[in-house]
Write a protein that holds these residues in place. Structure first.
Motif, PDB file in Angstrom:
ATOM      1  N   TYR A   1       0.832  -1.204   0.000  1.00 53.81           N
ATOM      2  CA  TYR A   1       0.000   0.000   0.000  1.00 53.81           C
ATOM      3  C   TYR A   1       0.868   1.256   0.000  1.00 53.81           C
ATOM      4  N   GLN A   2       1.932   1.250   0.827  1.00 49.98           N
ATOM      5  CA  GLN A   2       2.818   2.412   0.892  1.00 49.98           C
ATOM      6  C   GLN A   2       3.496   2.661  -0.450  1.00 49.98           C
TER       7      GLN A   2
ATOM      8  N   LYS B   1       3.428   6.388  -5.319  1.00 45.72           N
ATOM      9  CA  LYS B   1       3.185   6.602  -6.742  1.00 45.72           C
ATOM     10  C   LYS B   1       2.042   7.584  -6.988  1.00 45.72           C
ATOM     11  N   GLY B   2       1.381   7.988  -5.928  1.00 46.64           N
ATOM     12  CA  GLY B   2       0.236   8.883  -6.077  1.00 46.64           C
ATOM     13  C   GLY B   2      -1.080   8.174  -6.270  1.00 46.64           C
ATOM     14  N   LEU B   3      -1.113   6.870  -5.998  1.00 47.47           N
ATOM     15  CA  LEU B   3      -2.340   6.089  -6.153  1.00 47.47           C
ATOM     16  C   LEU B   3      -3.061   6.024  -4.804  1.00 47.47           C
TER      17      LEU B   3
ATOM     18  N   PRO C   1      -8.737   2.331  -7.400  1.00 48.03           N
ATOM     19  CA  PRO C   1      -9.281   2.409  -8.765  1.00 48.03           C
ATOM     20  C   PRO C   1      -8.301   3.087  -9.725  1.00 48.03           C
ATOM     21  N   TRP C   2      -7.131   2.494  -9.866  1.00 48.13           N
ATOM     22  CA  TRP C   2      -6.066   3.116 -10.653  1.00 48.13           C
ATOM     23  C   TRP C   2      -5.468   2.121 -11.633  1.00 48.13           C
TER      24      TRP C   2
ATOM     25  N   GLU D   1       5.850   6.864 -17.249  1.00 49.13           N
ATOM     26  CA  GLU D   1       4.635   6.340 -16.633  1.00 49.13           C
ATOM     27  C   GLU D   1       3.647   7.463 -16.365  1.00 49.13           C
ATOM     28  N   LYS D   2       2.376   7.089 -16.381  1.00 41.01           N
ATOM     29  CA  LYS D   2       1.326   8.043 -16.028  1.00 41.01           C
ATOM     30  C   LYS D   2       0.185   7.295 -15.374  1.00 41.01           C
ATOM     31  N   ASN D   3      -0.316   7.857 -14.278  1.00 38.56           N
ATOM     32  CA  ASN D   3      -1.420   7.243 -13.544  1.00 38.56           C
ATOM     33  C   ASN D   3      -2.755   7.586 -14.210  1.00 38.56           C
TER      34      ASN D   3
END
Length: 578
Positions: free
Chosen positions: A130-131, A136-138, A158-159, A168-170
């Motif tokens: 989770y960390q 990553k900004g998720l 939900p990512w 990369e892009k979220n």
């Protein structure tokens, strides 16, 4: 004397064994040959049939072309999977179906994987993962739904992360209006999956980057004030500051942005804007009709809103729009902090409704604003359309029906926020605050001399290439709040007082995409999937009946098929027993 018998021959009238066997073999060979032929053709000919009414499994032509033209591998990692209730599995299934379709057109250059963030063997391992996602900004989402009459909540991620060539892009997969019912929001998210994923892939794939010029020199928003949206634009476009007085023309640009100017444009500068737009350039105007100087508020909490003189009114009027010199008050509004008393020796500050900060949640069905969450305006006026031949006008945003329009000059008393508004005064109905203009714009300077010269602009210059213009009657629309600790801009649309992020950022990015994207990918946002909910009362009453039918009907059909097949087989070979 030797005699012969015919025991080895079939009796008269009995079936001819060799011919029957030969017919069966021929039939088997024909079926096998047909299957082999279909398999051969299936490997060389590709087609798919989408039998759904809204064509939910059909990719848009722009998406197909984007995926078919991929030159390097694209990997999409999805974290939306796990042990979900049915409502959440529907969103996961929607992502899988979309990516399956992507794979069809992307081929070997498109790969995707699903990772369950909660699949760690121990709680420590799960928390560690989770960390990693947090860094990553998720961010996880606690989404609620109703299952069998009970409220169900689930922590989900939900990512998806799209990777192309080391970049990369979220991608946030859970979109839609936060005020909508959970089922409706999930449906809105599924509708937007194709666009969210395809547009992210397009942004990461190398290609020609469009150029945006942000106009300066008239008191427009600074880099810090518009920092978040400038950073978002720079991920996809080349963004430059532009001083109109120092440039001969704007032909090198693809779009211009006019963001809250405070001093007038010269005729020469306005001519450059006009020529750029009439020759196919795209423009985004975020302009105020009235000046509200919060730094000059009197001790009594009173300010005066007076008209700007930006020298842009005739330009917008020529293109089919009038920016009215007024302010719109809306009962559906945001809040401002006000001192309401004292706590010991410290003032007590509370958020109070402020009708001059409209919250907009009424949008057109246009791809720019479809399934959009609420947006936030400050000191906005309304817009009117005027006749402009060849220009299509779309009201993208309107206020609620409970509005009040005050013409300039407007006295603004912040102490009014303490008072209960009188609903009888808010009877002006829906007020448009954003318009999209599309078409061939006639030049304001047609049949006139060019400013500062004796050069005549003939009528033929009045008709030009098709263009698009976005006008929002709020100069603060792309202004970000500044983090007092770091001095950096917060995400556009984030309101610290309400601790909520409004959809200003998403709307601006959608609009920029619509104005500049020649592939038509933004039109995918118009995709609609109809919800067809079951009758919950009838479902509860007939639940047992349908369960028995679903379990028993296949067994009955299978039994009947077996009995029929045994009967036919017995009848067919009855002659052999004789």
């Amino acid at each position: 004397m030797e005699t012969t018998t015919n025991d080895h021959l079939p009796a008269p009238g009995a079936p001819a064994v060799p011919s029957r066997k030969r017919a069966d073999l021929l039939r088997f060979a024909a079926v096998l040959g047909a299957l082999l032929l279909l398999n051969f053709l299936g490997q060389r000919l590709f087609f798919r049939l989408d039998l759904t009414e809204e064509k939910r499994y059909t990719m848009a032509p722009a998406t197909k072309k984007l995926l078919s033209d991929l030159k390097e591998p694209v990997t999409i990692t999805v974290y939306l999977t796990g042990d979900f209730p049915p409502a959440f599995r529907r969103l996961e299934q929607g992502v899988r179906e979309t990516l399956n379709e992507f794979k069809v057109y992307g081929g070997a250059n498109l790969n995707y994987i699903f990772i369950d963030p909660s699949a760690g063997s121990t709680e420590a391992n799960r928390n560690k993962f989770y960390q990693t996602l947090f860094k990553k900004g998720l961010k996880p989402t606690n989404l609620g739904a109703t299952e069998n009459g009970k409220r169900v909540e689930k922590i989900i991620f939900p990512w998806a992360v799209v990777s192309v060539g080391g970049k990369e892009k979220n991608v946030l997969l859970l979109r839609g209006s936060q005020t909508a019912a959970p089922d409706v929001r999930l449906n809105q998210s599924i509708e937007g999956l194709e666009y969210e994923l395809a547009s992210t892939v397009r942004n990461l794939v190398p290609g020609r980057r469009k150029i945006i010029g942000v106009v300066q020199g008239h008191g427009e928003l600074t880099n810090a004030e518009a920092g978040d949206i400038l950073g978002a634009w720079q991920q996809q476009y080349d963004v430059y500051r532009v001083n109109l007085s120092q440039m001969p023309d704007l032909r090198a640009l693809d779009a211009i942005v006019v963001a809250q100017p405070k001093s007038p444009y010269s005729e020469a500068e306005k001519f450059k804007l006009d020529q750029f737009i009439t020759q196919g350039g795209r423009a985004l105007f975020f302009v105020d009709a009235l000046r509200v100087d919060l730094d000059s508020v009197s001790r009594n909490g009173v300010a005066l809103a007076t008209p700007y003189n930006l020298n842009l009114d005739d330009l917008l009027f020529k293109y089919g729009l009038r920016l009215n010199q007024n302010l719109v008050l809306d009962l559906n509004s945001g809040q401002i902090p006000l001192v309401t008393g004292m706590e010991g020796n410290k003032p007590k500050i509370e958020p109070m409704p402020w009708q001059l900060y409209p919250l907009i949640n009424k949008f057109s069905a246009h791809p720019i604003t479809r399934n959009l969450d609420a947006v936030y305006l400050k000191f906005a006026g309304n817009l009117d359309t005027v006749k402009a031949v060849g220009v299509r006008k779309t009201a993208l945003m309107t206020t609620s029906r409970y509005t009040r329009v005050l013409p300039a000059p407007v006295p603004i008393n912040f102490n009014d926020a303490r008072l209960e508004p009188n609903p009888k005064l808010y009877q002006n109905g829906f007020q448009p605050v954003a318009y999209l203009l599309e078409g061939q714009f006639k030049s304001l300077f047609a049949n006139r001399t060019r400013p500062g010269t004796m050069q005549y602009q003939p009528e033929k210059n009045a008709q030009a290439k098709p263009s698009k213009i976005l006008v929002i009657s709020d100069g603060d629309f792309i202004r970000s709040e500044i983090d007092q600790k770091t001095g950096r801009p917060l995400r556009l649309g984030f309101d610290r007082l309400a601790n909520t992020e409004f959809a200003n950022r998403e709307l601006v990015l959608n609009a920029t995409d619509y104005l500049l994207d020649d592939t038509g990918l933004i039109a995918v946002r118009g995709k609609q999937i109809t919800l067809r909910p079951l009758d919950k009362v009838r479902l509860a009453e007939e639940r047992r009946r349908w369960q028995i039918l679903n379990l028993g009907a296949p067994l009955v059909i299978l039994g009947l098929f077996g009995a029929l097949r045994a009967w036919r087989r017995k009848r067919r070979y009855a002659g052999f027993a004789a």
